[in-house]
Design a protein around this motif. Structure first.
Motif, PDB file in Angstrom:
ATOM      1  N   GLN A  37      41.760   6.077  44.346  1.00 51.86           N
ATOM      2  CA  GLN A  37      41.432   4.799  44.775  1.00 51.86           C
ATOM      3  C   GLN A  37      41.485   4.725  46.565  1.00 51.86           C
ATOM      4  O   GLN A  37      40.792   3.820  46.997  1.00 51.86           O
ATOM      5  N   GLN A  42      40.891   7.101  54.273  1.00 51.44           N
ATOM      6  CA  GLN A  42      42.424   7.318  53.755  1.00 51.44           C
ATOM      7  C   GLN A  42      42.513   8.669  53.067  1.00 51.44           C
ATOM      8  O   GLN A  42      43.366   9.490  53.388  1.00 51.44           O
ATOM      9  N   GLY A  68      46.208  -4.189  58.049  1.00 50.70           N
ATOM     10  CA  GLY A  68      45.279  -4.726  56.598  1.00 50.70           C
ATOM     11  C   GLY A  68      44.300  -3.762  56.002  1.00 50.70           C
ATOM     12  O   GLY A  68      43.615  -3.988  55.122  1.00 50.70           O
ATOM     13  N   LYS A  71      47.084   1.385  55.834  1.00 47.66           N
ATOM     14  CA  LYS A  71      47.923   2.326  56.286  1.00 47.66           C
ATOM     15  C   LYS A  71      49.378   2.420  55.464  1.00 47.66           C
ATOM     16  O   LYS A  71      49.801   3.838  55.131  1.00 47.66           O
ATOM     17  N   THR A  72      50.142   1.423  55.093  1.00 50.77           N
ATOM     18  CA  THR A  72      50.957   1.508  54.149  1.00 50.77           C
ATOM     19  C   THR A  72      50.791   1.928  52.832  1.00 50.77           C
ATOM     20  O   THR A  72      51.617   2.705  52.286  1.00 50.77           O
ATOM     21  N   PHE A  73      49.708   1.586  52.338  1.00 55.89           N
ATOM     22  CA  PHE A  73      49.262   2.120  50.944  1.00 55.89           C
ATOM     23  C   PHE A  73      49.291   3.654  51.133  1.00 55.89           C
ATOM     24  O   PHE A  73      49.531   4.468  50.099  1.00 55.89           O
TER      25      PHE A  73
HETATM   26  N1  LIG Z   1      42.504   2.434  48.701  1.00 52.06           N
HETATM   27  C1  LIG Z   1      43.176   1.098  48.317  1.00 52.06           C
HETATM   28  N2  LIG Z   1      42.979   0.794  47.085  1.00 52.06           N
HETATM   29  C2  LIG Z   1      43.358  -0.562  46.917  1.00 52.06           C
HETATM   30  N3  LIG Z   1      44.074  -1.324  47.401  1.00 52.06           N
HETATM   31  C3  LIG Z   1      44.089  -0.821  48.650  1.00 52.06           C
HETATM   32  C4  LIG Z   1      43.802   0.303  49.167  1.00 52.06           C
HETATM   33  N4  LIG Z   1      44.052   0.416  50.624  1.00 52.06           N
HETATM   34  C5  LIG Z   1      44.890  -0.702  50.791  1.00 52.06           C
HETATM   35  N5  LIG Z   1      44.974  -1.363  49.701  1.00 52.06           N
HETATM   36  C6  LIG Z   1      45.675  -2.671  49.428  1.00 52.06           C
HETATM   37  O1  LIG Z   1      45.281  -3.653  50.731  1.00 52.06           O
HETATM   38  C7  LIG Z   1      46.442  -4.479  51.017  1.00 52.06           C
HETATM   39  C8  LIG Z   1      46.600  -3.876  52.700  1.00 52.06           C
HETATM   40  O2  LIG Z   1      46.780  -2.334  52.665  1.00 52.06           O
HETATM   41  P1  LIG Z   1      48.271  -2.023  53.659  1.00 52.06           P
HETATM   42  O3  LIG Z   1      49.406  -3.140  53.436  1.00 52.06           O
HETATM   43  O4  LIG Z   1      48.331  -0.645  53.388  1.00 52.06           O
HETATM   44  O5  LIG Z   1      47.525  -2.247  55.122  1.00 52.06           O
HETATM   45  P2  LIG Z   1      48.378  -1.970  56.105  1.00 52.06           P
HETATM   46  O6  LIG Z   1      47.106  -1.170  57.186  1.00 52.06           O
HETATM   47  O7  LIG Z   1      49.431  -1.154  56.240  1.00 52.06           O
HETATM   48  O8  LIG Z   1      48.549  -3.385  56.799  1.00 52.06           O
HETATM   49  P3  LIG Z   1      49.529  -3.946  58.304  1.00 52.06           P
HETATM   50  O9  LIG Z   1      49.000  -3.058  59.391  1.00 52.06           O
HETATM   51  O10 LIG Z   1      49.343  -5.339  58.179  1.00 52.06           O
HETATM   52  O11 LIG Z   1      51.017  -3.474  57.726  1.00 52.06           O
HETATM   53  C9  LIG Z   1      47.580  -4.009  50.314  1.00 52.06           C
HETATM   54  O12 LIG Z   1      47.607  -4.812  49.182  1.00 52.06           O
HETATM   55  C10 LIG Z   1      46.956  -2.712  49.658  1.00 52.06           C
HETATM   56  O13 LIG Z   1      47.677  -2.359  48.490  1.00 52.06           O
END
Ligand SMILES: Nc1ncnc2c1ncn2[C@@H]1O[C@H](COP(=O)(O)OP(=O)(O)OP(=O)(O)O)[C@@H](O)[C@H]1O
Length: 157
Positions: A37, A42, A68, A71-73
């Motif tokens: 995914q 990424q 959003g 990154k955390t994902f």
């Molecule tokens: N490749 C992916 N496939 C499916 N869902 C994803 C993918 N990447 C991210 N997401 C989803 O998108 C949403 C935002 O992702 P995430 O929390 O990882 O972003 P982030 O960059 O860490 O955000 P922040 O900087 O606000 O903490 C989450 O619900 C995550 O599960």
């Protein structure tokens, strides 16, 4: 074994168990379903970091992307991949809130016994005794993932 050695041995086992108590099958399944995914960017970051871990080259990497964007994902998937091989990955964050975002996340201050007065100390030193359980963990540890700020990831091994 002397009493203090036994205490150290128990503490080390406790710390290691804490970092190796994950459900390998569940993590393997997470990796299997989530890696496909990953979007293109990424995937580049994932492959680069896993290669750094596998080759043992280590390094310091900064993950910089808007909020959003996943990154955390990505970091969660890296943790799952490393832990699914029964290797140790410490997920450290600069704040308690950030630590709760990652499975097994801990604050760096707690895990590494960082001094509280880092800003005013010219050469801050972690308060980890050479023979402590955490010192042993850091010697055997495979990788540390350090989420400094929401946008930055430090990988060391
Ligand atoms: N490749 C992916 N496939 C499916 N869902 C994803 C993918 N990447 C991210 N997401 C989803 O998108 C949403 C935002 O992702 P995430 O929390 O990882 O972003 P982030 O960059 O860490 O955000 P922040 O900087 O606000 O903490 C989450 O619900 C995550 O599960």
């Amino acid at each position: 074994m002397t009493a203090s050695n036994r205490h150290m041995h128990d503490a080390l086992n406790h710390e290691l168990q804490r970092e190796q108590q994950y459900d390998i099958e569940a993590l393997t399944e997470t990796v299997r379903t989530n890696v496909p995914q990953l979007n293109q960017q990424q995937r580049i970051a994932y492959d680069t970091l896993i290669e750094a871990v596998n080759s043992g080259s280590g390094g310091i990497y900064f993950l910089d992307a808007p909020g959003g964007t996943g990154k955390t994902f990505l970091i969660s998937l890296l943790l799952a991949r490393i832990r699914s091989r029964n290797d140790v990955a410490l997920a450290l964050a600069s704040s308690g809130i950030a630590a709760t975002l990652l499975e097994g996340g801990r604050t760096a201050h707690s895990a590494l016994k960082l001094p509280l007065n880092m800003q005013i100390t010219e050469t801050p030193i972690c308060n980890i005794a050479k023979n402590s359980a955490m010192a042993k963990i850091l010697q055997v540890i495979f990788v540390r993932l350090f989420q400094l700020f929401p946008d930055q990831l430090l990988l060391m091994n």
